[in-house]
Design a protein around this motif. Structure first.
Motif, short mmCIF file in Angstrom:
data_model
loop_
_atom_site.label_atom_id
_atom_site.label_comp_id
_atom_site.label_asym_id
_atom_site.label_seq_id
_atom_site.Cartn_x
_atom_site.Cartn_y
_atom_site.Cartn_z
N GLU A 67 10.01 5.37 -9.07
CA GLU A 67 9.48 6.33 -8.10
C GLU A 67 8.77 5.61 -6.96
N ILE A 68 9.55 5.17 -6.00
CA ILE A 68 8.97 4.51 -4.82
C ILE A 68 8.11 5.53 -4.07
N TYR A 69 8.66 6.74 -3.97
CA TYR A 69 7.95 7.87 -3.34
C TYR A 69 8.39 9.12 -4.08
N PRO A 70 7.58 10.20 -4.05
CA PRO A 70 7.94 11.37 -4.84
C PRO A 70 9.17 12.09 -4.30
N LEU A 121 16.36 -7.06 2.85
CA LEU A 121 14.93 -7.36 2.88
C LEU A 121 14.39 -6.75 4.17
N LYS A 122 13.81 -5.58 4.08
CA LYS A 122 13.39 -4.92 5.31
C LYS A 122 12.18 -5.62 5.92
N GLN A 123 12.15 -5.69 7.23
CA GLN A 123 10.95 -6.21 7.88
C GLN A 123 9.80 -5.21 7.70
N GLU A 124 10.13 -3.97 7.42
CA GLU A 124 9.20 -2.85 7.21
C GLU A 124 8.52 -2.42 8.51
N THR A 125 7.86 -3.34 9.18
CA THR A 125 7.30 -3.08 10.51
C THR A 125 7.24 -4.41 11.23
N LEU A 167 21.82 -8.09 -3.13
CA LEU A 167 20.54 -8.21 -3.83
C LEU A 167 19.44 -7.58 -2.98
N SER A 168 18.53 -6.89 -3.64
CA SER A 168 17.36 -6.34 -2.96
C SER A 168 16.20 -6.49 -3.93
N VAL A 169 15.73 -7.73 -4.06
CA VAL A 169 14.75 -8.04 -5.09
C VAL A 169 13.47 -8.63 -4.49
N ASN A 202 13.22 -0.70 8.68
CA ASN A 202 11.80 -0.37 8.83
C ASN A 202 11.50 0.98 8.20
N MET A 203 10.21 1.32 8.18
CA MET A 203 9.80 2.67 7.82
C MET A 203 9.20 3.30 9.07
N VAL A 204 9.52 4.56 9.29
CA VAL A 204 9.04 5.26 10.48
C VAL A 204 7.93 6.21 10.05
N GLY A 231 14.25 4.44 7.76
CA GLY A 231 13.90 5.60 6.94
C GLY A 231 12.47 6.03 7.18
N PRO A 232 12.16 7.30 6.89
CA PRO A 232 10.78 7.76 7.07
C PRO A 232 9.88 7.26 5.95
N PHE A 233 8.62 7.04 6.27
CA PHE A 233 7.62 6.75 5.23
C PHE A 233 7.29 8.07 4.52
N ILE A 234 7.24 8.01 3.18
CA ILE A 234 6.87 9.20 2.40
C ILE A 234 5.68 8.81 1.51
N PRO A 235 4.53 9.47 1.66
CA PRO A 235 3.35 9.04 0.88
C PRO A 235 3.52 9.29 -0.61
N GLN A 240 18.74 -3.62 -7.15
CA GLN A 240 17.40 -3.53 -6.55
C GLN A 240 16.31 -3.50 -7.61
N SER A 241 15.16 -4.10 -7.28
CA SER A 241 14.03 -4.11 -8.21
C SER A 241 12.74 -4.36 -7.45
N GLY A 242 11.61 -4.23 -8.17
CA GLY A 242 10.36 -4.74 -7.65
C GLY A 242 10.43 -6.26 -7.64
N LEU A 291 0.81 -1.22 0.00
CA LEU A 291 0.00 0.00 0.00
C LEU A 291 0.85 1.27 0.00
N TYR A 292 2.09 1.16 0.48
CA TYR A 292 2.92 2.37 0.65
C TYR A 292 3.76 2.73 -0.57
N CYS A 293 3.87 1.81 -1.53
CA CYS A 293 4.95 1.95 -2.52
C CYS A 293 4.45 2.34 -3.91
N1 SAM Z 1 10.88 -4.92 -3.84
C1 SAM Z 1 11.92 -5.05 -2.88
C2 SAM Z 1 11.34 -5.07 -1.49
O1 SAM Z 1 10.20 -4.68 -1.29
O2 SAM Z 1 12.10 -5.50 -0.60
C3 SAM Z 1 12.98 -3.98 -3.01
C4 SAM Z 1 12.53 -2.66 -3.52
S1 SAM Z 1 11.51 -1.72 -2.40
C5 SAM Z 1 11.03 -0.37 -3.39
C6 SAM Z 1 12.76 -1.06 -1.29
C7 SAM Z 1 12.23 -0.39 -0.05
O3 SAM Z 1 11.54 0.80 -0.36
C8 SAM Z 1 11.23 -1.17 0.78
O4 SAM Z 1 11.87 -2.11 1.60
C9 SAM Z 1 10.53 -0.06 1.59
O5 SAM Z 1 11.06 0.04 2.90
C10 SAM Z 1 10.90 1.21 0.82
N2 SAM Z 1 9.69 1.98 0.49
C11 SAM Z 1 8.68 1.62 -0.30
N3 SAM Z 1 7.73 2.58 -0.32
C12 SAM Z 1 8.15 3.58 0.48
C13 SAM Z 1 7.61 4.83 0.89
N4 SAM Z 1 6.44 5.25 0.42
N5 SAM Z 1 8.32 5.61 1.74
C14 SAM Z 1 9.54 5.19 2.18
N6 SAM Z 1 10.10 4.01 1.85
C15 SAM Z 1 9.41 3.21 1.00
#
Ligand code: SAM
Ligand code: SF4
Length: 355
Positions: free
Chosen positions: A309-312, A163-167, A140-142, A203-205, A233-237, A111-113, A72-74
């Motif tokens: 563009e993961i975030y703007p 591979l981030k746990q994210e939360t 690798l970050s795939v 994680n994302m904060v 790192g901070p979450f960016i919408p 890195q990739s989706g 939902l965040y990406c």
């Molecule tokens: N697809 C792989 C994955 O999810 O692990 C690697 C690419 S993904 C775009 C890399 C990182 O971007 C994610 O682990 C997440 O923490 C970060 N990310 C995604 N959306 C974000 C957002 N809106 N704000 C900040 N970080 C974000």
């Protein structure tokens, strides 16, 4: 005026004592500027003693923005139909990796989706070629893939996996990554460790619905899991996601999580994240002064970069290698010339400085 208890916790943290969760909450919850600054300085001293003044640079090549997931965040999520999708060819990827080497960097982050076109065999062929032709350390970050794939890629020459746990909140994770669970994510992280990768999480904060307790749990999980690298790192919408209207994460809170993470994990490699720099032009400088010791400059070819563009704002960051090097020297720190393995891995003999 810094409270006595705050100072005592900082001193215990600096000595490397195992801080109980009440103490972590006390540090994180401080509303006071002076206390937060004292926390950042303490984390900076721990960084200096644990990993020194070198800053490791990891060149990142974002080789595909195609993703089968729908986080939902990406901005790369599957349902973002406005994004122009690309997948670099093998030759383009190799040329970018050679560019990373030509610029003097020792590590490339691929890195990739979660792009299924890059099968076990295709990515393996690329890894073999990169090792043979550049000798760079490969991260690798795939995304989440099968254990068999992790194993084959490790055998082909991959060294690290991000591979981030994210939360660490199961509920939040399940809401934000539809169809996936935190348990599966943590199982992947354990498998990567078993297979001998240097493992990065993070994680994302400021995720919508994330509580202070969740952040403390993130930090505790970082400590228990003994990760080699942790990205805070901070979450960016992003406007083309369901979280478009959510508030962005707060830089100060992000820096506090980073500083406490440094204090409890000691010699882990901690990046000054790109997202911190996008949120605030001083973000990466502040992170380097609050415990960080890594920066990941973007080496993706210009024509693709704007579409990752993961975030703007990501592509507008003054992230050129020269500006990163200037930033590091302005802080009287040094650019590392080594591949940047975690110090305890070098000391345990699992890695050599020349690997
Ligand atoms: N697809 C792989 C994955 O999810 O692990 C690697 C690419 S993904 C775009 C890399 C990182 O971007 C994610 O682990 C997440 O923490 C970060 N990310 C995604 N959306 C974000 C957002 N809106 N704000 C900040 N970080 C974000
Ligand atoms: Fe895909 Fe990774 Fe973005 Fe999730 S965070 S949508 S897996 S690129």
């Amino acid at each position: 005026m810094i409270r006595e208890r705050f100072l005592q916790i900082l001193q215990a943290g600096e000595r490397g004592e195992d801080l109980p969760s009440d103490d972590l909450v006390f540090l994180l919850a401080t509303p006071d500027e002076e206390e937060a600054e004292a926390l950042f300085r303490a984390a900076d001293r721990v960084r200096q003693r644990s990993v020194g003044d070198e800053v490791h640079l990891r060149g990142i090549v974002e080789f595909s923005n195609i993703c089968s997931q729908n986080c939902l965040y990406c901005g790369l999520r599957r349902d973002n139909h406005r994004l122009l999708r690309y997948r670099m060819t093998g030759e383009e990827i190799i040329a970018s990796v050679k560019e990373v080497k030509a610029r003097g960097l020792r590590t490339v982050v691929l890195q990739s989706g979660e792009d299924p076109w890059f099968t076990k065999e295709r990515l393996s062929d690329l890894i073999l070629r990169i090792k043979e032709e550049t000798g760079l350390t490969i991260t690798l970050s795939v995304g989440e893939r099968s254990e068999t794939e992790y194993r084959v890629w490790k055998k082909s020459g991959a060294d690290r996996y991000l591979l981030k746990q994210e939360t660490s909140s199961e509920n939040l994770f399940a809401k934000l990554r539809p169809g996936r669970s935190l348990t599966e994510r943590l199982d992947s992280l354990k498998a990567l460790r078993r297979l001998g990768y240097e493992v990065g999480s993070g994680n994302m904060v400021g995720l919508p619905g994330q509580s202070e307790k969740d952040l403390i749990r993130d930090i505790q999980l970082f400590r228990e899991s003994n990760f080699d690298m942790i990205g805070v790192g901070p979450f960016i919408p992003h406007p083309q996601t369901p979280l478009a209207k959510a508030a962005p994460g707060d830089l100060r809170l992000t820096l506090k999580v980073l500083a406490i993470t440094r204090m409890v994990t000691r010699d882990t490699n901690l990046p000054a994240t790109t997202a911190s720099g996008v949120l605030n032009p001083e973000g990466r400088r502040k992170a380097l002064l609050a415990g960080a010791n890594v920066i990941m400059p973007d080496i993706t070819p210009q024509k693709y970069r704007e579409h990752y563009e993961i975030y703007p704002g990501k592509t507008k960051l003054d992230g050129g290698l020269d500006s990163v090097i200037r930033l590091i020297s302005s802080l009287r720190r040094k650019v590392s010339q080594s591949p940047g393995y975690r110090r305890s891995l070098l000391e345990s003999g699992k890695r050599s400085p020349c690997d």
